[in-house]
Design a protein around this motif. Structure first.
Motif: not given
Length: 120
Positions: A19-23, A28-37, A43-51
């Protein structure tokens, strides 16, 4: 100004997303994490984008490396509509506001790369 900070944890050899230490609190600022299974929901604030990914019988995972590079080099294909996209490697943690980074970028540059602390 729409900004996306994005990262990827794809394949078994990837670090866990931190997680970032400063959010940024700007909506209009989004955090997206591409993750595999094999990776946990980031962790927040990351939004999961499953791959999804095909399984390899020999344990090698060249697909993961290729997929992560494609996402990193062409975020506009997966994350359209943003004015700025900021990549952070899963091995690192973001310790500043993404808006501060955007403010430091040259206005006429199509791409900007920050200096790596350990490599030239």
């Amino acid at each position: 100004m729409k900004v996306v900070v994005f990262t990827a944890a794809i394949g078994s050899q990837t670090d866990q997303i931190k997680p970032p230490t400063v959010v940024a609190t700007d909506p209009d600022v989004h955090y997206v994490a591409f993750v595999s299974g094999e990776h946990k929901t980031p962790p927040a604030p990351w939004s999961e984008c499953g791959i999804g990914r095909p399984l390899s019988s020999d344990g090698a995972d060249p697909w993961a490396v290729c997929q992560a590079r494609m996402i990193k080099h062409r975020p506009d294909l997966w994350l359209p509509g943003y004015d700025y996209s900021l990549w952070i490697d899963a091995a690192y943690r973001l310790d500043v506001s993404p808006l501060d980074l955007v403010a430091e970028m040259p206005a006429d540059a199509d791409i900007c790369v920050l200096e790596h602390p350990d490599r030239s």
